[in-house]
Design an enzyme around this catalytic site. Sequence first.
Site, mmCIF file in Angstrom:
data_model
loop_
_atom_site.group_PDB
_atom_site.id
_atom_site.type_symbol
_atom_site.label_atom_id
_atom_site.label_comp_id
_atom_site.label_asym_id
_atom_site.label_seq_id
_atom_site.Cartn_x
_atom_site.Cartn_y
_atom_site.Cartn_z
ATOM 1 N N ARG A 51 2.274 14.206 -3.506
ATOM 2 C CA ARG A 51 1.421 13.007 -3.534
ATOM 3 C C ARG A 51 0.024 13.293 -2.970
ATOM 4 N NH1 ARG A 51 4.982 7.726 -1.826
ATOM 5 N NH2 ARG A 51 6.644 7.955 -3.351
ATOM 6 N N ASP A 163 -0.338 -6.976 3.882
ATOM 7 C CA ASP A 163 0.140 -5.615 3.674
ATOM 8 C C ASP A 163 -0.827 -4.680 4.384
ATOM 9 O OD1 ASP A 163 2.351 -4.490 1.485
ATOM 10 O OD2 ASP A 163 0.898 -2.981 2.115
HETATM 11 C C1 LIG Z 1 8.849 -1.804 -0.644
HETATM 12 S S1 LIG Z 1 7.484 -2.879 -0.352
HETATM 13 C C2 LIG Z 1 8.317 -4.423 -0.137
HETATM 14 C C3 LIG Z 1 7.663 -5.558 -0.890
HETATM 15 C C4 LIG Z 1 8.373 -6.908 -0.798
HETATM 16 N N1 LIG Z 1 8.471 -7.357 0.565
HETATM 17 C C5 LIG Z 1 9.732 -6.857 -1.444
HETATM 18 O O1 LIG Z 1 10.739 -6.874 -0.751
HETATM 19 O O2 LIG Z 1 9.793 -6.783 -2.675
HETATM 20 C C6 LIG Z 1 7.054 -2.445 1.342
HETATM 21 C C7 LIG Z 1 5.618 -2.816 1.707
HETATM 22 O O3 LIG Z 1 5.446 -2.687 3.126
HETATM 23 C C8 LIG Z 1 4.134 -2.219 3.377
HETATM 24 N N2 LIG Z 1 4.069 -1.564 4.708
HETATM 25 C C9 LIG Z 1 4.609 -0.374 5.074
HETATM 26 N N3 LIG Z 1 4.283 -0.078 6.337
HETATM 27 C C10 LIG Z 1 3.524 -1.111 6.796
HETATM 28 C C11 LIG Z 1 2.877 -1.391 8.054
HETATM 29 N N4 LIG Z 1 2.938 -0.551 9.095
HETATM 30 N N5 LIG Z 1 2.193 -2.560 8.158
HETATM 31 C C12 LIG Z 1 2.122 -3.435 7.116
HETATM 32 N N6 LIG Z 1 2.697 -3.213 5.906
HETATM 33 C C13 LIG Z 1 3.386 -2.064 5.750
HETATM 34 C C14 LIG Z 1 3.891 -1.244 2.230
HETATM 35 O O4 LIG Z 1 2.510 -1.012 2.009
HETATM 36 C C15 LIG Z 1 4.601 -1.901 1.056
HETATM 37 O O5 LIG Z 1 3.737 -2.640 0.235
#
Ligand SMILES: C[S@@+](CC[C@H](N)C(=O)[O-])C[C@H]1O[C@@H](n2cnc3c(N)ncnc32)[C@H](O)[C@@H]1O
Length: 293
Positions: A51, A163
């Site tokens: 990546r 996010d």
């Molecule tokens: C797999 S997605 C989940 C989306 C949605 N909540 C769902 O369940 O379909 C996880 C999200 O968490 C965000 N994320 C990861 N680490 C984070 C952090 N430290 N602070 C805020 N957001 C974070 C990622 O950027 C990503 O968009």
Amino acid sequence: MQPTAAETGRTSQGLAPAKMRDREFTQFSALIRQRVGIQLPPAKKTMLESRLHKRLKVLRLDSFEAYGSYVFSPEGQRTEMVHLIDVVTTNKTDFFREPGHFEYLTHTALPALRARRGDRFEEPLRLWSAGCSSGEEPYTLAMVLAEFAAGHPPFRFSILASDISTRILEAAQTGVYPQERTEGIAIGLKKKYLLRSKDRSRGLVRISPELRARVVFRRINFMEDHFGLSEKMDIIFCRNVIIYFDKPTQQELIRKFHRQLRPGGYLFLGHSETINGLDVDFVTVGSTVYQKQ
Ligand SMILES: C[S@@+](CC[C@H](N)C(=O)[O-])C[C@H]1O[C@@H](n2cnc3c(N)ncnc32)[C@H](O)[C@@H]1O
């Protein structure tokens, strides 16, 4: 200001795919763990390497050593961290993902919160889609809440969607999706809340302006001590996020969510996540649904 060649180790030579050494992986994964909370076990080295090749190409760097010097420099900390975060976050999501949660919301949580308040809706019910990715979750919440509100006046709500990834937040804010991504939405809701693009051949839909206006997007990093939120929440959806964090980070985050909720407020986690084993003060009220007493 762009970094100089000397600062970044940048080269104008031809770029063969660089190899990431174990030492570099350890440095990057420690930085990511510290800044984002996401754990990258050694098995993720190949994923990170492949990546990050894109970033090396963009920055015209020929080694991960040079990338490391850049990312740890003050300039890199300001400008590259955001890209590194984009590279390591998983954004998989869907409309009406884990649909049982939206049933629970409509039939149990919203009636309970409404009963708690009676008719005192000067203050809207506050929801937070924490880790909202490309917006499918907060727009699903907006549809569910708009439907509930229409059937239960007076009932007002507001939705915050956050996010860490600025790239994904920009996409979320536009509210544009390929039609096939909206299959989880019931036909009646599609008719009410989705607009087809004029050029049908593009196969895109857009969330209606009224619904988009119900959601406020904001960048929040869960690693921040305080999320910078002045208002307490009634409902927090934080699904499919903590699965990427280690136990101490999960514990700390769930405690902060507890603090951010009003008494009687709900926390929804993803179906493969749990608070079992964490020292937090929630009562389990449904399948990965927790309530603050
Ligand atoms: C797999 S997605 C989940 C989306 C949605 N909540 C769902 O369940 O379909 C996880 C999200 O968490 C965000 N994320 C990861 N680490 C984070 C952090 N430290 N602070 C805020 N957001 C974070 C990622 O950027 C990503 O968009």
